[in-house]
Design a protein around this motif. Structure first.
Motif, PDB file in Angstrom:
ATOM      1  N   GLY A 197      -7.249  -0.673  37.449  1.00  0.00           N
ATOM      2  CA  GLY A 197      -7.776   0.764  36.966  1.00  0.00           C
ATOM      3  C   GLY A 197      -8.344   1.874  37.760  1.00  0.00           C
ATOM      4  O   GLY A 197      -8.815   2.826  37.281  1.00  0.00           O
ATOM      5  N   LEU A 250     -16.690   6.523  37.601  1.00  0.00           N
ATOM      6  CA  LEU A 250     -15.977   6.370  36.351  1.00  0.00           C
ATOM      7  C   LEU A 250     -16.505   7.653  35.550  1.00  0.00           C
ATOM      8  O   LEU A 250     -17.282   8.058  35.403  1.00  0.00           O
ATOM      9  CB  LEU A 250     -16.632   5.141  35.905  1.00  0.00           C
ATOM     10  N   THR A 277      -6.871   5.104  32.503  1.00  0.00           N
ATOM     11  CA  THR A 277      -8.411   5.144  32.419  1.00  0.00           C
ATOM     12  C   THR A 277      -8.859   6.682  31.908  1.00  0.00           C
ATOM     13  O   THR A 277      -9.294   6.879  30.920  1.00  0.00           O
ATOM     14  CB  THR A 277      -9.027   4.777  33.431  1.00  0.00           C
ATOM     15  N   TYR A 293      -5.587   4.173  37.093  1.00  0.00           N
ATOM     16  CA  TYR A 293      -6.270   5.390  37.135  1.00  0.00           C
ATOM     17  C   TYR A 293      -5.819   6.499  36.030  1.00  0.00           C
ATOM     18  O   TYR A 293      -6.947   6.795  35.074  1.00  0.00           O
ATOM     19  CB  TYR A 293      -6.585   6.122  38.492  1.00  0.00           C
ATOM     20  N   VAL A 344     -17.489   4.804  30.551  1.00  0.00           N
ATOM     21  CA  VAL A 344     -16.503   3.671  30.820  1.00  0.00           C
ATOM     22  C   VAL A 344     -17.618   2.678  31.409  1.00  0.00           C
ATOM     23  O   VAL A 344     -18.180   3.023  32.464  1.00  0.00           O
ATOM     24  CB  VAL A 344     -15.516   4.041  31.647  1.00  0.00           C
ATOM     25  N   ILE A 384     -14.259   1.280  26.473  1.00  0.00           N
ATOM     26  CA  ILE A 384     -13.457   1.178  27.701  1.00  0.00           C
ATOM     27  C   ILE A 384     -14.418   0.436  28.895  1.00  0.00           C
ATOM     28  O   ILE A 384     -15.430   0.656  29.011  1.00  0.00           O
ATOM     29  CB  ILE A 384     -12.892   2.242  28.295  1.00  0.00           C
ATOM     30  N   VAL A 433      -9.617  -2.917  31.258  1.00  0.00           N
ATOM     31  CA  VAL A 433      -8.534  -2.574  32.199  1.00  0.00           C
ATOM     32  C   VAL A 433      -8.733  -3.431  33.521  1.00  0.00           C
ATOM     33  O   VAL A 433      -9.936  -3.155  33.965  1.00  0.00           O
ATOM     34  CB  VAL A 433      -8.507  -1.136  32.516  1.00  0.00           C
ATOM     35  N   LEU A 470     -13.743  -1.499  32.912  1.00  0.00           N
ATOM     36  CA  LEU A 470     -12.967  -1.771  34.117  1.00  0.00           C
ATOM     37  C   LEU A 470     -13.295  -2.964  34.580  1.00  0.00           C
ATOM     38  O   LEU A 470     -14.791  -2.941  34.988  1.00  0.00           O
ATOM     39  CB  LEU A 470     -12.952  -0.575  34.947  1.00  0.00           C
TER      40      LEU A 470
END
Length: 335
Positions: free
Chosen positions: A9, A40, A18, A15, A44, A28, A6, A30
């Motif tokens: 994000g 986070l 996520t 946001y 993540v 995932i 992402v 970012l």
């Protein structure tokens, strides 16, 4: 499990996406500049890069492969070219967050806009250093980016999708546009509306954008397609504010003045951001037919947003600072 990148994000829809993705068994990552300071969710990962610097992006993404990339922070054709060059052969699906303004900068397009209305000549730029120029520039550059992805798909098989969004109403809207109307209605004072243009409103709820993204992430088809993501209802600004007022238990005090008067007083677009020419009105039939999208009813999501406003401490936006001047303007210029 899919490997999902992402870009952006940490604000608004990114946001929320996520937060939704962490509920599933995905890997995932970012990518952003890392200036937000937001913690986070567990699991993540984060990459830091200024996406306007191709070399930073290259260092961050080198030798990495992703099943899906969702890009919330791409605004220009040059940035699109960088992503195509870096990710060709390294991504299964690239989702570009576009805008309904790609239609608004096209000559001759008629509301409501469907995906087939994209092709056509771009209108000349308005006068520089004006609000109209800023909005035109945004739509123009988003369109140039889409053109890059379309060409890359045709010529190189680049697996892109574009989601074209109208005004997004959401809890985390950084510009607090709906919240502007909420504050004006809550204080019981007048809501200043320009007499023209009087275009109907057809927005979308932020969590419906997340829903569309999740459908694309889980879908192995539909590569190379653009989709309008837009609520079902089309309403006038009076109907919209009337519905917001109904939820709040307030009858809105709508006062109409000529656009030139409101502009001369310095009130637009702050006093009424939803009555600008640059609000797009999009059809949504393709997204429902091909993605299986369903949309949250307008009244239902407005109720959610009002509930959020009522239970959350939100700092009034800068666009509310001259509220006293709006009230004084109406006192000096009664109907």
């Amino acid at each position: 499990m899919k490997h999902i990148l992402v870009v952006g994000g940490t604000r608004n829809v990114g946001y929320a996406l996520t937060q939704e993705l962490v509920k599933y068994d995905h890997h995932i990552t970012l990518l952003n500049r890392g200036k937000d300071g937001l913690p986070l969710p567990p699991g993540v990962h984060r990459l830091h890069a200024d996406r306007t610097d191709p070399q930073q992006l290259k260092r961050a993404l080198m030798a990495k492969n992703f099943d899906v990339v969702v890009d919330f922070a791409l605004y220009k054709g040059q940035e699109a070219e960088t992503m195509v060059n870096l990710l060709t052969g390294h991504v299964g699906r690239y989702i570009f967050m576009s805008t309904g303004q790609v239609y608004l900068v096209r000559e001759g397009a008629k509301r409501p806009f469907s995906e087939e209305d994209y092709e056509g000549r771009v209108m000349p730029a308005p006068k520089e250093l004006t609000y109209a120029f800023e909005e035109w520039e945004y739509g123009y550059h988003k369109r140039m980016a889409e053109d890059v992805f379309i060409a890359a798909h045709v010529e190189r098989g680049f697996p892109y999708n574009s989601l074209r969004l109208p005004m997004v109403n959401s809890e985390r809207d950084p510009f607090k546009r709906l919240y502007n109307y909420y504050l004006r209605m809550k204080d019981g004072g007048p809501i200043l509306i320009p007499e023209t243009p009087n275009f109907p409103l057809r927005h979308v709820y932020g969590m419906d954008v997340v829903k569309a993204l999740m459908l694309l992430i889980e879908n192995d088809a539909a590569i190379g397609r653009a989709y309008n993501i837009s609520q079902d209802e089309t309403v006038s600004v009076d109907e919209f504010l009337g519905l917001l007022g109904k939820i709040m238990g307030i009858i809105p005090d709508i006062r109409r003045y000529s656009r030139s008067e409101l502009e001369a007083a310095g009130f637009l677009p702050d006093c009424s951001p939803f009555t600008e020419r640059w609000m797009s009105e999009l059809t949504n039939e393709r997204s429902k037919a091909e993605l299986g999208m369903t949309y949250t009813p307008l009244e239902e999501y407005l109720q959610r947003l009002v509930t959020y406003y009522e239970h959350t401490e939100i700092k009034p936006p800068p666009t509310f600072k001259r509220r006293h001047a709006e009230v004084e303007f109406v006192e000096r210029n009664p109907y």
